[in-house]
Design an enzyme around this catalytic site. Structure first.
Site, PDB file in Angstrom:
ATOM      1  N   LYS A 116       0.820  -1.220   0.000  1.00  0.00           N
ATOM      2  CA  LYS A 116       0.000   0.000   0.000  1.00  0.00           C
ATOM      3  C   LYS A 116       0.849   1.264   0.000  1.00  0.00           C
ATOM      4  O   LYS A 116       0.446   2.274  -0.566  1.00  0.00           O
ATOM      5  CB  LYS A 116      -0.976   0.010   1.180  1.00  0.00           C
ATOM      6  CG  LYS A 116      -2.086  -1.010   1.009  1.00  0.00           C
ATOM      7  CD  LYS A 116      -3.278  -0.740   1.901  1.00  0.00           C
ATOM      8  CE  LYS A 116      -4.400  -1.708   1.543  1.00  0.00           C
ATOM      9  NZ  LYS A 116      -5.568  -1.608   2.406  1.00  0.00           N
ATOM     10  N   LYS A 199      -4.817  -9.016  -6.468  1.00  0.00           N
ATOM     11  CA  LYS A 199      -6.056  -9.239  -5.715  1.00  0.00           C
ATOM     12  C   LYS A 199      -7.149  -8.265  -6.161  1.00  0.00           C
ATOM     13  O   LYS A 199      -6.851  -7.101  -6.457  1.00  0.00           O
ATOM     14  CB  LYS A 199      -5.684  -9.031  -4.245  1.00  0.00           C
ATOM     15  CG  LYS A 199      -6.785  -8.882  -3.281  1.00  0.00           C
ATOM     16  CD  LYS A 199      -6.221  -8.666  -1.881  1.00  0.00           C
ATOM     17  CE  LYS A 199      -6.378  -7.214  -1.474  1.00  0.00           C
ATOM     18  NZ  LYS A 199      -7.126  -6.987  -0.243  1.00  0.00           N
ATOM     19  N   LYS A 202     -11.146  -2.925  -3.607  1.00  0.00           N
ATOM     20  CA  LYS A 202     -12.098  -1.826  -3.783  1.00  0.00           C
ATOM     21  C   LYS A 202     -11.412  -0.544  -4.205  1.00  0.00           C
ATOM     22  O   LYS A 202     -12.044   0.335  -4.779  1.00  0.00           O
ATOM     23  CB  LYS A 202     -12.969  -1.611  -2.545  1.00  0.00           C
ATOM     24  CG  LYS A 202     -12.312  -1.644  -1.201  1.00  0.00           C
ATOM     25  CD  LYS A 202     -13.324  -1.321  -0.110  1.00  0.00           C
ATOM     26  CE  LYS A 202     -13.454  -2.387   0.946  1.00  0.00           C
ATOM     27  NZ  LYS A 202     -12.263  -2.584   1.782  1.00  0.00           N
TER      28      LYS A 202
HETATM   29  N1  AQP Z   1      -9.829 -10.097  -3.261  1.00  0.00           N
HETATM   30  C1  AQP Z   1     -10.191 -10.639  -2.092  1.00  0.00           C
HETATM   31  N2  AQP Z   1     -10.437 -11.961  -2.009  1.00  0.00           N
HETATM   32  C2  AQP Z   1     -10.815 -12.531  -0.822  1.00  0.00           C
HETATM   33  N3  AQP Z   1     -10.959 -11.799   0.316  1.00  0.00           N
HETATM   34  C3  AQP Z   1     -10.718 -10.480   0.261  1.00  0.00           C
HETATM   35  N4  AQP Z   1     -10.771  -9.508   1.189  1.00  0.00           N
HETATM   36  C4  AQP Z   1     -10.439  -8.333   0.611  1.00  0.00           C
HETATM   37  N5  AQP Z   1     -10.169  -8.496  -0.676  1.00  0.00           N
HETATM   38  C5  AQP Z   1     -10.326  -9.827  -0.936  1.00  0.00           C
HETATM   39  C6  AQP Z   1     -11.133  -9.732   2.576  1.00  0.00           C
HETATM   40  O1  AQP Z   1     -12.144  -8.798   2.909  1.00  0.00           O
HETATM   41  C7  AQP Z   1     -11.978  -8.408   4.275  1.00  0.00           C
HETATM   42  C8  AQP Z   1     -11.972  -6.935   4.376  1.00  0.00           C
HETATM   43  O2  AQP Z   1     -10.859  -6.366   3.729  1.00  0.00           O
HETATM   44  P1  AQP Z   1     -10.527  -4.852   4.059  1.00  0.00           P
HETATM   45  O3  AQP Z   1     -11.602  -3.983   3.618  1.00  0.00           O
HETATM   46  O4  AQP Z   1     -10.176  -4.705   5.485  1.00  0.00           O
HETATM   47  O5  AQP Z   1      -9.212  -4.505   3.332  1.00  0.00           O
HETATM   48  P2  AQP Z   1      -8.436  -5.127   2.186  1.00  0.00           P
HETATM   49  O6  AQP Z   1      -8.100  -6.540   2.470  1.00  0.00           O
HETATM   50  O7  AQP Z   1      -7.292  -4.215   1.947  1.00  0.00           O
HETATM   51  O8  AQP Z   1      -9.537  -5.073   1.026  1.00  0.00           O
HETATM   52  P3  AQP Z   1      -9.541  -4.225  -0.253  1.00  0.00           P
HETATM   53  O9  AQP Z   1     -10.843  -4.464  -0.945  1.00  0.00           O
HETATM   54  O10 AQP Z   1      -8.299  -4.504  -1.045  1.00  0.00           O
HETATM   55  O11 AQP Z   1      -9.544  -2.748   0.281  1.00  0.00           O
HETATM   56  P4  AQP Z   1      -8.567  -1.586  -0.097  1.00  0.00           P
HETATM   57  O12 AQP Z   1      -8.627  -1.494  -1.591  1.00  0.00           O
HETATM   58  O13 AQP Z   1      -9.075  -0.368   0.592  1.00  0.00           O
HETATM   59  O14 AQP Z   1      -7.202  -1.972   0.381  1.00  0.00           O
HETATM   60  C9  AQP Z   1     -10.692  -9.052   4.766  1.00  0.00           C
HETATM   61  O15 AQP Z   1     -11.030 -10.222   5.489  1.00  0.00           O
HETATM   62  C10 AQP Z   1      -9.974  -9.401   3.508  1.00  0.00           C
HETATM   63  O16 AQP Z   1      -9.131 -10.513   3.677  1.00  0.00           O
END
Ligand code: AQP
Length: 337
Positions: A116, A199, A202
């Site tokens: 990040k 991955k 969002k």
């Molecule tokens: N691509 C994914 N596949 C499976 N699980 C996922 N999670 C996130 N992306 C995937 C799971 O969703 C939960 C919440 O994640 P988060 O919002 O705390 O942050 P993150 O993992 O950083 O998710 P994002 O969507 O990638 O958010 P941003 O873009 O803001 O960094 C967790 O249990 C995560 O494992």
């Protein structure tokens, strides 16, 4: 070893709209655990979200929309405690203690920070670096024993265990549980639809890379149709997905949405071209996701009701968290705890 109540905690950042990755990797499992033999506590982790810049009005909207997404997916505020992190100050109070327990070397190894922060690490917020200590506090302020997450959070959960062990060891009391990660199912790591090595996220710049839980049927079908694939037909066995990350991703998504094993899916679709499989996947995704997005839209028409649910959830959360924080302060030696 001390006995702990079987209690689940997990959270999602309101740092954008909910994606299919969040749903399959996390929320679907949250619902399963709510229906099983656990106390369940689920959180919109707004304090985590601001470790990268969030426009204040977007943050408030995303928090309410995330709450709507939880409820529309099957989280019942009567069965689970549902709230946003900033309404429960015990999280940040315990996080400070954990900042003093966690070692610089441990945090330096966290790959999410490296991903990040990117190349410009000097410009990343201190909060982004300290994120895993707050996450450990989110979990341990409830003495949670199980944490359902996607694969990407595994390293942070190992750190949570390290923090609990070091605290218990340093202060000579088995006070915090050694939490079990729950990383299960066919879609623990849903990949970008544009790049099978990344991955689904969002905050990805490309909206075509992800399926949002608010996408309508046309958008879902178009994104799946345009998803990157290779020219070969689908294999009939799992071994045939090796070196084919995009094919593996679409098959995993299908399996998770259909609640089937990957083996069984391949038995049904092996030999098909993507031109035939993609419409099958799109139909399945629309059938599973459109009731959720319709319900989310309905709930979003009553933001005051969402705020009431979050306030009630926060009150229940504090009832669990406050005595654990008090005892932590006593153990550490804080006067007046
Ligand atoms: N691509 C994914 N596949 C499976 N699980 C996922 N999670 C996130 N992306 C995937 C799971 O969703 C939960 C919440 O994640 P988060 O919002 O705390 O942050 P993150 O993992 O950083 O998710 P994002 O969507 O990638 O958010 P941003 O873009 O803001 O960094 C967790 O249990 C995560 O494992």
């Amino acid at each position: 070893m001390a006995e702990f109540t079987k209690r689940v905690f997990s959270g999602i950042q309101p740092s954008g709209g909910l994606t299919l990755g969040n749903y399959l990797g996390a929320i679907k499992r949250f619902v399963d655990m709510q229906e099983a033999d656990f106390e369940t506590i689920y959180c919109m982790v707004d304090l985590h979200a601001i470790t990268t810049w969030q426009d204040p009005s977007d943050l408030a909207r995303n928090t309410r929309e995330l709450c709507a997404g939880f409820i529309a997916s099957g989280i019942d505020p009567e069965k689970s405690i549902l709230f946003n992190q900033s309404q429960v100050p015990e999280h940040t109070q315990l996080a400070w203690i954990f900042n003093t327990v966690a070692r610089m070397g441990w945090l330096n190894r966290m790959t999410q920070f490296k991903d990040k922060a990117g190349k410009n690490r000097e410009n990343a917020s201190v909060g982004l670096f300290a994120y895993p200590a707050l996450m450990a506090a989110d979990i341990l302020i409830y003495h949670a024993t199980h944490v359902p997450v996607g694969e990407d959070q595994k390293q942070h959960l190992e750190l949570t265990r390290d923090i609990a062990m070091k605290f218990n060891h340093d202060y000579g009391e088995e006070f915090f549980p050694i939490t079990e990660p729950v990383i299960e199912g066919a879609a623990t790591r849903v990949m970008s639809l544009r790049d099978g090595s990344k991955k689904m996220s969002k905050s990805d710049a490309s909206d075509m890379s992800r399926i949002n839980m608010t996408d309508d049927a046309d958008a879902i079908a178009q994104k799946i149709r345009k998803a990157r694939t290779d020219p070969d037909a689908l294999p009939s066995e799992v071994d045939g997905l090796e070196e084919r990350p995009e094919a593996r991703n679409l098959i995993n998504i299908y399996a998770a949405l259909a609640d089937m094993d990957v083996d069984n899916v391949l038995r049904d679709v092996g030999g098909k071209q993507f031109s035939e499989f993609k419409p099958m996947l799109a139909d399945l995704a629309v059938a599973k996701l459109s009731p959720i997005s319709t319900e989310m839209a309905r709930l979003m028409e009553a933001p005051d009701e969402i705020d009431r649910i979050l306030a009630r959830g926060a009150q229940s959360a504090r009832e669990v968290a406050a005595p654990i924080l008090k005892r932590t302060y006593e153990i550490v030696g804080m006067v007046g705890a």
